[in-house]
Scaffold this active site. Structure first.
Site, PDB file in Angstrom:
ATOM      1  N   ARG A  58     140.680  76.117 112.215  1.00 45.18           N
ATOM      2  CA  ARG A  58     139.521  76.338 111.331  1.00 45.18           C
ATOM      3  C   ARG A  58     139.243  75.108 110.474  1.00 45.18           C
ATOM      4  NH1 ARG A  58     140.046  78.889 106.804  1.00 45.18           N
ATOM      5  NH2 ARG A  58     141.589  80.381 107.581  1.00 45.18           N
ATOM      6  N   TYR A 111     112.400  79.204 110.650  1.00 41.71           N
ATOM      7  CA  TYR A 111     113.057  80.095 111.598  1.00 41.71           C
ATOM      8  C   TYR A 111     113.246  81.464 110.933  1.00 41.71           C
ATOM      9  CZ  TYR A 111     116.565  81.648 114.939  1.00 41.71           C
ATOM     10  OH  TYR A 111     117.252  82.348 115.874  1.00 41.71           O
ATOM     11  N   ASP A 183     115.854  70.890 109.277  1.00 40.00           N
ATOM     12  CA  ASP A 183     116.245  71.577 110.515  1.00 40.00           C
ATOM     13  C   ASP A 183     115.563  70.828 111.659  1.00 40.00           C
ATOM     14  OD1 ASP A 183     116.356  73.226 112.776  1.00 40.00           O
ATOM     15  OD2 ASP A 183     116.361  75.068 111.595  1.00 40.00           O
ATOM     16  N   LYS A 208     120.204  75.099 121.292  1.00 38.65           N
ATOM     17  CA  LYS A 208     118.939  74.749 121.944  1.00 38.65           C
ATOM     18  C   LYS A 208     119.086  73.443 122.734  1.00 38.65           C
ATOM     19  CE  LYS A 208     117.980  78.381 119.523  1.00 38.65           C
ATOM     20  NZ  LYS A 208     117.359  78.384 118.220  1.00 38.65           N
TER      21      LYS A 208
HETATM   22  C1  LIG Z   1     117.652  79.042 116.934  1.00 38.82           C
HETATM   23  C2  LIG Z   1     117.302  78.379 115.662  1.00 38.82           C
HETATM   24  C3  LIG Z   1     118.103  78.510 114.528  1.00 38.82           C
HETATM   25  C4  LIG Z   1     119.342  79.391 114.492  1.00 38.82           C
HETATM   26  O1  LIG Z   1     120.311  78.940 115.356  1.00 38.82           O
HETATM   27  P1  LIG Z   1     121.414  79.906 116.076  1.00 38.82           P
HETATM   28  O2  LIG Z   1     122.187  78.933 116.872  1.00 38.82           O
HETATM   29  O3  LIG Z   1     120.676  80.915 116.874  1.00 38.82           O
HETATM   30  O4  LIG Z   1     122.195  80.530 114.977  1.00 38.82           O
HETATM   31  C5  LIG Z   1     117.735  77.799 113.389  1.00 38.82           C
HETATM   32  N1  LIG Z   1     116.627  77.039 113.363  1.00 38.82           N
HETATM   33  C6  LIG Z   1     115.828  76.903 114.436  1.00 38.82           C
HETATM   34  C7  LIG Z   1     114.611  76.061 114.340  1.00 38.82           C
HETATM   35  C8  LIG Z   1     116.125  77.572 115.614  1.00 38.82           C
HETATM   36  O5  LIG Z   1     115.316  77.456 116.675  1.00 38.82           O
END
Ligand SMILES: *Cc1c(COP(=O)(O)O)cnc(C)c1O
Length: 394
Positions: A58, A111, A183, A208
């Site tokens: 961790r 998001y 982000d 992603k």
């Molecule tokens: C998918 C996504 C998230 C969250 O990510 P997870 O891996 O599903 O927890 C945050 N911001 C954006 C822009 C996303 O597309």
């Protein structure tokens, strides 16, 4: 100073050398929960920080460390932290930058779960937030209060594909000493590197484009050494949203092809967006690569290419949007994005269903808005599938 290779090389080599790893070409998977100390004294020294070395997974793991070093390099930051999901990364950063009574200024449109987290932080800890289009200096300044401790930006905004000028936001934030968090999920560091525009922290849902193969949920944060150490020793260690070594290993594998994948995603998305624009059933196409896009000039300023995501609205109502999705034969109906497979989703009833209707409309998330993640299939097959579906509902 270490010689710095080009981006396309660093996605493959950065942070790993086979020396000391049994000459293994691929980074080894250290699937272990803990590490053994040679002596009690050595354990004491490691806990005291007097000796480098792993203690417990961790707190750190060699496979995860390779990923973190690689991601820090790709974003141009000093250090990175990997998490078990994008939301674990978002929450660790927001919890670390705020305390009860503080205030967050957030881009108008985020998001869906980030929206949910902001609501939760307000309800539980009295950490308030305001949304801003962040389109002018006056607008941004008008939202800042003396309790503001964080500016949170998504660009392109999910799913409306509006862009925010990172240099504008960071110049105002610098003056006030407020950290800017971006982000960067929709771009990946190949297309946009917010730290180069003066922003302070970058977050990815590595689920992603970073992973790119639809088989991992993970998150990444990149920033300066001091903030990363603080997050590592507080909100990451004590809340515990860490990544598994195997998922880190899969991300290292996915990253190797990031540059070539992104080139293809962008190329096919540009072609699909152009075709959509000319179809009589399509009302609007929102794609940063098109000169009609209201912030096209911001795209050319801060993004290498326009990305692989397209949003569009069709004529009719919610039922027509849903019928169009049902008529697709190859493109999958699924949330998530950045995979080899093309994916389509309906934000109003899926990713942004948690956002109250009035707020959703203000963000531009109407009932006929669809979000398409253009995959790596042959462009002709992607477009044929959409065109056939459009023609069947028309
Ligand atoms: C998918 C996504 C998230 C969250 O990510 P997870 O891996 O599903 O927890 C945050 N911001 C954006 C822009 C996303 O597309």
């Amino acid at each position: 100073m270490k010689e710095r290779k080009r981006f396309e090389t660093r996605v493959i080599h950065e942070g790993y050398s086979s020396v000391g790893h049994s000459d293994s070409l691929a980074p080894p998977l250290y699937q272990t929960s803990t590490y053994t100390f040679q002596t009690a004294k050595q354990g004491e020294r490691r806990f005291a920080g007097e000796e480098d070395g792993y203690i417990y997974s961790r707190l750190g793991n060699p496979t995860v460390s390779i990923l973190e070093e690689r991601m820090a390099s790709l974003e141009g930051g000093e250090a990175a932290l990997a998490f078990g999901s994008g939301m674990a990364a978002v929450s660790a950063v927001l919890f670390s930058l705020t305390k009860a009574g503080d205030h967050i200024v957030c881009s108008q449109g985020v998001y869906g779960c980030t929206f949910g987290l902001l609501e939760l932080m307000e309800e539980k800890f009295g950490i308030s937030h305001d949304f801003s289009p962040m389109d002018t200096e006056e607008e941004i300044r008008s939202k800042l209060t003396d309790r503001t401790t964080c500016i949170y930006v998504e660009t392109p905004i999910n799913p409306t594909m509006q862009l925010i000028d990172l240099e504008l936001v960071s110049s105002i934030a610098k003056e006030k000493g407020i950290p800017v968090v971006v982000d960067n999920t929709f771009c990946s560091p190949y297309l946009q590197r917010p730290l180069e525009f003066g922003c302070d922290l970058v977050i990815h849902s590595a689920t992603k484009y970073i992973g790119g193969h639809g088989d991992v949920i993970a998150g990444i944060v990149v920033g300066d050494q001091e903030r990363m150490s603080t997050i590592r020793m507080t909100t990451q260690k004590d809340i515990g949203g860490i990544i598994s070594p195997f998922d880190a290993w899969l991300l290292l594998r996915g990253l190797k092809t990031l540059a070539v994948r992104m080139d293809r995603h962008c190329e096919s998305a540009s072609k699909v967006a152009e075709q959509l624009k000319h179809h009589p059933l399509v009302e609007t196409v929102i794609f940063p690569g098109q000169v009609e896009h209201p912030q096209h000039h911001i795209m050319t300023k801060q993004m290498k290419k326009p990305g692989g995501m397209i949003s569009f609205t069709i004529k009719g109502g919610k039922e027509d949007a849903q019928r169009l999705m049902d008529e697709l034969k190859m493109i999958k109906i699924a949330v998530s994005l950045g995979d080899a497979e093309s994916l389509i989703q309906h934000p109003a009833t899926m990713t942004h269903a948690v956002v109250p209707e009035e707020m959703r409309m203000k963000m531009g998330i109407t009932d006929t808005l669809l979000r398409l993640s253009v995959g790596l299939e042959a462009y002709e097959d992607i477009w044929e599938d959409i065109e056939n579906a459009l023609n069947r509902i028309g």
